[in-house]
Every structure is written in structure tokens, then in C-alpha cells.
Design a protein around this motif. Structure first.
Motif, short mmCIF file in Angstrom:
data_model
loop_
_atom_site.label_atom_id
_atom_site.label_comp_id
_atom_site.label_asym_id
_atom_site.label_seq_id
_atom_site.Cartn_x
_atom_site.Cartn_y
_atom_site.Cartn_z
N ARG A 113 0.85 -1.18 0.00
CA ARG A 113 0.00 0.00 0.00
C ARG A 113 0.89 1.23 0.00
O ARG A 113 2.11 1.14 0.10
N GLU A 114 0.29 2.41 -0.12
CA GLU A 114 1.03 3.67 -0.06
C GLU A 114 1.61 3.86 1.34
O GLU A 114 0.91 3.66 2.34
N CYS A 115 2.89 4.24 1.41
CA CYS A 115 3.57 4.29 2.71
C CYS A 115 4.04 5.68 3.12
O CYS A 115 4.64 5.83 4.18
N ILE A 116 3.84 6.71 2.31
CA ILE A 116 4.26 8.05 2.71
C ILE A 116 3.24 8.67 3.65
O ILE A 116 2.04 8.65 3.39
N ILE A 175 9.60 -1.84 2.52
CA ILE A 175 9.47 -1.04 1.31
C ILE A 175 9.91 -1.88 0.10
O ILE A 175 10.98 -2.49 0.12
N THR A 176 9.08 -1.89 -0.93
CA THR A 176 9.36 -2.70 -2.12
C THR A 176 9.64 -1.87 -3.36
O THR A 176 10.39 -2.29 -4.24
N ARG A 285 5.63 8.31 -4.96
CA ARG A 285 4.81 7.28 -4.31
C ARG A 285 5.72 6.17 -3.79
O ARG A 285 6.64 5.75 -4.48
N VAL A 286 5.47 5.73 -2.57
CA VAL A 286 6.25 4.65 -1.95
C VAL A 286 5.32 3.48 -1.67
O VAL A 286 4.30 3.64 -0.99
N SER A 287 5.66 2.31 -2.20
CA SER A 287 4.85 1.11 -2.00
C SER A 287 5.52 0.19 -0.99
O SER A 287 6.73 -0.02 -1.05
N GLY A 288 4.74 -0.35 -0.07
CA GLY A 288 5.30 -1.25 0.92
C GLY A 288 4.26 -1.74 1.89
O GLY A 288 3.05 -1.62 1.66
N ARG A 289 4.74 -2.31 3.01
CA ARG A 289 3.86 -2.95 3.99
C ARG A 289 4.16 -2.38 5.38
O ARG A 289 5.13 -2.78 6.02
N PRO A 319 -2.04 -3.45 10.11
CA PRO A 319 -2.49 -2.30 9.33
C PRO A 319 -3.34 -2.75 8.15
O PRO A 319 -3.23 -3.88 7.69
N GLU A 320 -4.18 -1.85 7.67
CA GLU A 320 -4.99 -2.16 6.50
C GLU A 320 -4.07 -2.48 5.34
O GLU A 320 -3.06 -1.84 5.12
#
Length: 368
Positions: A113-116, A175-176, A285-289, A319-320
Motif C-alpha cells: 500500500r502507499e507508505c508516505i 518497502i518494495t 509514491r512509496v509502496s510497501g507494507r 495495518p490495513e
């Protein structure tokens, strides 16, 4: 503990320590490792005493070599019949087994999901606040008729870099991928695109508690004076194109501390009116968990080591995952898997065969 395996069928005691270790470490998946620890009492002791859950986590995330110790908000009763369970050393090993096992499971099972969370600071800004870093959180490059982008100050030397600093969601995230969209100046003749030549990323933590509400974005925060970067990515080439460019990390990175530094290296576009080189970005945009609030970290200064905290083992605290919907069968399977892994890590399981019988593969895929 589950029913004991027939010792005549147990190959583990017949092998030397290194070979047994190597075989179990090939499992890779934390769920499989937890199941292996439930095969028999001997396997349970072997997995815990050799720290296989911890070793699996270190293999997945080398950033965890900085862990000084792990803690739990919940307390568990030791199994009085297991090996050296009465010793403090065994209690520590059991705690690490639970914490690292659950961490590796969460890191694999949560959907990106978005991580920022916030935009913190830019190394320079041409016109503040109109061209400030906050604009990079907007997914559109214009809002109404107003352009939305961050712009550096102009430079005669195209080699001068720029940096952008962001706060991520929570202090612990996997972070991926990081995506960046260079800005296309549609209001200038020829619609030039002010991209960088290449980009690099660093992740880490602040040296002192940073009050985000008091940060003045018009003042540059030195990334080296205020932060410690525990991960540095390879350098990625950036295309001079007005699109969201994807920069996938070589492998998922555990960001400890929750800060991201975007290094924009080199300039390619000169502005016609002043002859200077600029870098402009419309969106990051930062994608991760995100692993917060399930897990937390406490940095130990000045060593740079940190305490890894398991704050909850309840599935509701995760987290969602993502705004994407998943099928009901897939959702039930994920909840069931999470309940199994929690019970296994606590040592409260049924027969392993019962678990395998219920672990039916289904072909349900995520759908948008």
C-alpha cells in the motif's frame, strides 16, 4: 504440543547440526518453519534453540542485524517440559522465536500500500510554498488550472544533486518500490520535462526526536546531520518522460526509523528564460507494507542499535492492506493462516496433519 512423531521415522537426529540447520532453513516461508517446529518435541527444541525464526528474518532483512534485543507487550507462560525452559536463556530464545516468526509472517502476508505519511524537507525550493515538496504528495500534476509540482532552485552546473525527505507510515515498514513522476512544464514553450539523470534512495531514522509539526519546509534539513541512513539503494537511471516511473528495489527493505531520502542525481533540462538547470517532480509514491502498530522500534543512541518491539499479536492490530478488494474465500484463507501461525508460535496447536488437511490450495486470485 502435537502428537509425537515415531522416532524411527525422524531423520533430524541422524544428521549433523549444520546439515539439519541447512535443511530447515530451505523452507523459507515462516508458516512452514512454524509447522516444522510442531512436528515433534525434538524439532520444536531444535528450531527454537538454533534461532531459526531469527535466522530466517535476518536472511529476509539484513537490516535486522542492528537489533539489540526483542521485547513483547504480551507475556507467555514457558512450557515447563521443554528442554531448558526454566532458564532465562530459553525464555529469551522462545521470545525471539515468537517475535521474529510473526514479523516474517506479517512482512510476507500484508499487501503493498502507499507508505508516505508526510513530506518533510527539500534541499532547495525555487518558489516556496507554490513549488514546495508538499505538492509531490498530490497524484495529479495540476489541480484545476494550477500546476502541482516541486521545483529545485536553478543551477549553472547540471551535476548539482537535489534531495527530498519523507516520513513514512510508522517507524517500521517493508518497502518494495518507489515511483517518481518528473514534471512536464506545460506552460513553457516546448513543454520541457525537468527530470533528473538518475535517482537513489536511502532509508533510516532521525538522530533526535523530530517534531514534524514544527518543521519549516522553507528551511533545508541536512540529511546527514539530522538522520542516520541504514540502507542505500543502487542508482537507477531516470527517463526524461512525464510518467510515473517505477523503481523496484532489488529486494524488499525493512525501513527502521521511518524516514526516506530521495536523491535526484544530475540535471538534464535547462530553462529557456534564465539558462539554468532545474529538477522538478510532480509526484512521489512509496509502496510497501507498514508494520505499525503491530511492531515498534526504539533506537539506542549512540550505538545505533535498536529494540524490536512486538506490541500486539492480535490480527486486528495489523495495518490495513490495500484499497483493493479480495474474494471472500481468499480473505478467509488469510485469516485462517494468521490464526495458525499465531497458535504455532505460542505452542498451542493441534495435530500437524489436521492443519495440512485444512490448508487447501484454492485458485481465488485478488481482483480489482
Amino acid at each position: 504440543m502435537p502428537a509425537e512423531m515415531d522416532t524411527s521415522e525422524d531423520f533430524l537426529p541422524r544428521l549433523d547440526l549444520d546439515m539439519s540447520f541447512d535443511i530447515l532453513m530451505t523452507l523459507g516461508d515462516p508458516c512452514d518453519l512454524a509447522r516444522a517446529s510442531c512436528v515433534s518435541r525434538g524439532w520444536h527444541e531444535f528450531v527454537i534453540s538454533n534461532g531459526l525464526s531469527k535466522q530466517l528474518c535476518l536472511k529476509m532483512f539484513p537490516q535486522l542485524y542492528g537489533v539489540d534485543r526483542v521485547t513483547e507487550s504480551c507475556s507467555f507462560k514457558s512450557d515447563g517440559e521443554t528442554g531448558s525452559s526454566n532458564t532465562k536463556e530459553w525464555d529469551v530464545l522462545e521470545r525471539e522465536h515468537r517475535v521474529y516468526g510473526f514479523l516474517s509472517h506479517c512482512a510476507r502476508s500484508i499487501v503493498d500500500r502507499e507508505c508516505i505519511s508526510d513530506a518533510i524537507s527539500a534541499s532547495s525550493t525555487d518558489n516556496f510554498p507554490e513549488e514546495g515538496i508538499n505538492n509531490t504528495l498530490e497524484i495529479r500534476d495540476r489541480v484545476g488550472r494550477i500546476a502541482s509540482y516541486w521545483s529545485s532552485k536553478g543551477q549553472k552546473n547540471p551535476a548539482v544533486p537535489e534531495t527530498l525527505i519523507y516520513k513514512l507510515v510508522g517507524d517500521l515498514s517493508v518497502i518494495t518500490e518507489i515511483d517518481i513522476q518528473p514534471f512536464k512544464a506545460f506552460f513553457q514553450r516546448g513543454s520541457p520535462i525537468y527530470s533528473a539523470k538518475s535517482v537513489r534512495f536511502q532509508m533510516g531514522y532521525s538522530k533526535a526526536s523530530l517534531d514534524l509539526d514544527s518543521v519549516d519546509q522553507s528551511c533545508h534539513i541536512s540529511p546527514n546531520d539530522k538522520f542516520v541512513w541504514t540502507y542505500t539503494s543502487p542508482e537507477f537511471p531516470m527517463a526524461q518522460e512525464n510518467c510515473l516511473q517505477e523503481f523496484k528495489l532489488p529486494k524488499p527493505v525493512l525501513c527502521i526509523g521511518g524516514f526516506l531520502l530521495v536523491e535526484l542525481l544530475g540535471r538534464v533540462q535547462r530553462q529557456e528564460m534564465d539558462g539554468l538547470f532545474y529538477i522538478c517532480v510532480s509526484h512521489v509514491r512509496v509502496s510497501g507494507r507498514p508494520l505499525t502498530p503491530t511492531f515498534g522500534v526504539e533506537i539506542i543512541e549512540p550505538s545505533g542499535k535498536f529494540v524490536l518491539k512486538a506490541l500486539s499479536y492480535k490480527k486486528e492490530s495489523l495495518p490495513e492492506s490495500s484499497p483493493r478488494r479480495i474474494s471472500s474465500l481468499e480473505l478467509q484463507r488469510r485469516v485462517r493462516n494468521l490464526e495458525y501461525i499465531l497458535n504455532m508460535l505460542r505452542g498451542n496447536v493441534r495435530d500437524v496433519e489436521d492443519i495440512w488437511d485444512e490448508e487447501q490450495d484454492d485458485s481465488d486470485e485478488e481482483f480489482v
